[in-house]
Write an enzyme that holds these catalytic residues in place. Structure first.
Site, PDB file in Angstrom:
ATOM      1  N   LYS A 149     -54.472  15.342   6.310  1.00  0.00           N
ATOM      2  CA  LYS A 149     -53.683  14.287   7.074  1.00  0.00           C
ATOM      3  C   LYS A 149     -53.789  14.748   8.404  1.00  0.00           C
ATOM      4  O   LYS A 149     -53.793  14.321   9.790  1.00  0.00           O
ATOM      5  CB  LYS A 149     -53.003  12.824   7.457  1.00  0.00           C
ATOM      6  CG  LYS A 149     -53.200  12.272   5.819  1.00  0.00           C
ATOM      7  CD  LYS A 149     -51.640  10.849   5.292  1.00  0.00           C
ATOM      8  CE  LYS A 149     -52.737  11.010   3.890  1.00  0.00           C
ATOM      9  NZ  LYS A 149     -51.646   9.821   3.719  1.00  0.00           N
TER      10      LYS A 149
ATOM     11  N   GLN B 188     -45.488   8.595   2.901  1.00  0.00           N
ATOM     12  CA  GLN B 188     -46.282   8.774   2.293  1.00  0.00           C
ATOM     13  C   GLN B 188     -45.678   8.113   0.570  1.00  0.00           C
ATOM     14  O   GLN B 188     -44.734   8.524   0.705  1.00  0.00           O
ATOM     15  CB  GLN B 188     -47.017  10.385   2.071  1.00  0.00           C
ATOM     16  CG  GLN B 188     -47.381  10.895   0.970  1.00  0.00           C
ATOM     17  CD  GLN B 188     -48.517  10.157   1.556  1.00  0.00           C
ATOM     18  OE1 GLN B 188     -49.108  10.643   2.337  1.00  0.00           O
ATOM     19  NE2 GLN B 188     -49.527  10.268  -0.046  1.00  0.00           N
TER      20      GLN B 188
ATOM     21  N   ASP C 194     -50.842   1.878   7.832  1.00  0.00           N
ATOM     22  CA  ASP C 194     -51.456   1.255   6.546  1.00  0.00           C
ATOM     23  C   ASP C 194     -51.172  -0.419   6.728  1.00  0.00           C
ATOM     24  O   ASP C 194     -52.028  -0.305   5.532  1.00  0.00           O
ATOM     25  CB  ASP C 194     -49.935   2.217   5.676  1.00  0.00           C
ATOM     26  CG  ASP C 194     -50.470   2.788   4.389  1.00  0.00           C
ATOM     27  OD1 ASP C 194     -51.553   3.450   4.901  1.00  0.00           O
ATOM     28  OD2 ASP C 194     -49.817   3.995   4.052  1.00  0.00           O
TER      29      ASP C 194
END
Length: 285
Positions: free
Chosen positions: A52, A96, A119
């Site tokens: 990422k 994460q 997210d």
């Protein structure tokens, strides 16, 4: 033989569009920024985070990585997120997962500002999604990537019978809302659903996210079904595979995602696209 849904190629096309949008913002003096919070030393999480970070930098985005040891205190993580909430150079925040067991993942997610929740897991954003409210708000990146792929491959969802195997907040639940909002008829199941294969054999579109290698075989799939495999499992040989037995299912499916190269690249591409979205929305309303 099924059409292979090439997530890798589709992600490349999406990344080009995202990079162009980012450069247009940068030309106006706005550099979209993403912050990734990583706790512990889980190998898979480190790989995902590194990928990422590298992609964000290649696309010209500001990318900050915040690393914490496995035994970090909850208060330390929450303080870091609050600091990022107030940092005007950061448009997107992602924590994460998985997190160590001693941390309260729900409290951490709920601390992220909704307009920086890349997210799409904050209750405010999930509530808007399930209510199908108009306006700009983020949605979970894997479901977003799946919906993008279904549109690109002209899968008609109106009235389609869709079965999702997997009930996670990261994939199954937001995907249920997105598909409902697209006028599909959606059933959500799990690995413990009674007579699961009878249910999956009725699906026009079958989406599998269980984390169990080859959980779905040919006998569980209707002829001509579209099969989306969200799994990323490692066999004893070290080979990466999915929750669907690709070799067995591909001959009966009409369209199918491979593993790797299917849903995974679309998730990361969707994360980058949504980071730029958040930068645009925060400044343009």
């Amino acid at each position: 033989m099924a059409t292979i849904i090439d997530g890798k190629q589709l992600a490349k096309e999406l990344n080009k569009q995202t990079q162009k949008r980012a450069q247009e913002l940068i030309a106006k003096g706005v550099k979209p920024g993403i912050a990734v919070v990583l706790v512990g030393d889980d190998p898979a999480s480190q790989i995902y985070t590194r990928n990422k970070h590298r992609l964000a930098e290649r696309m010209g985005l500001k990318s900050d990585l915040y690393r914490f040891p496995t035994d970090v205190k909850q208060a330390t993580v929450l303080a870091a997120i609050k600091e990022l909430n107030n940092d005007d150079d950061i448009d997107a925040i992602i924590v994460q997962e998985p997190l160590p067991n001693h941390l309260d993942a729900v409290a951490i997610t709920n601390t992220i500002r909704p307009d920086k929740d890349v997210d799409g897991l904050h209750p405010q954003n999930l509530g808007k999604l399930f209510a199908d409210q108009p306006g700009n708000y983020p949605v979970a990146c894997t479901p977003r990537g799946i919906m993008t792929a279904l549109r690109h491959y002209n899968v008609d969802l109106t009235g389609a019978n869709v079965v999702i195997v997997g009930r996670s907040i990261l994939v199954g639940k937001p995907l249920l809302a997105l598909l409902n909002n697209a006028n599909a008829t959606v059933t959500m199941a799990g690995r413990h659903t009674k007579d699961l294969h009878r249910l999956t054999r009725q699906a026009d579109v079958l989406i599998v996210a269980t984390g169990i290698a080859h959980f779905i075989g040919q006998d569980a799939v209707k002829d001509g079904a579209v099969v989306i495999d969200v799994g990323m499992d490692r066999l004893p040989s070290g080979k990466l595979t999915g929750d669907v037995d690709f070799d067995a299912v591909e001959p009966v499916a009409s369209k199918i995602t491979p593993v790797p190269g299917g849903v995974g690249p679309m998730t990361i591409a969707s994360l980058m696209a949504q980071t730029v979205d958040l930068a645009e929305w925060r400044r343009n309303g």
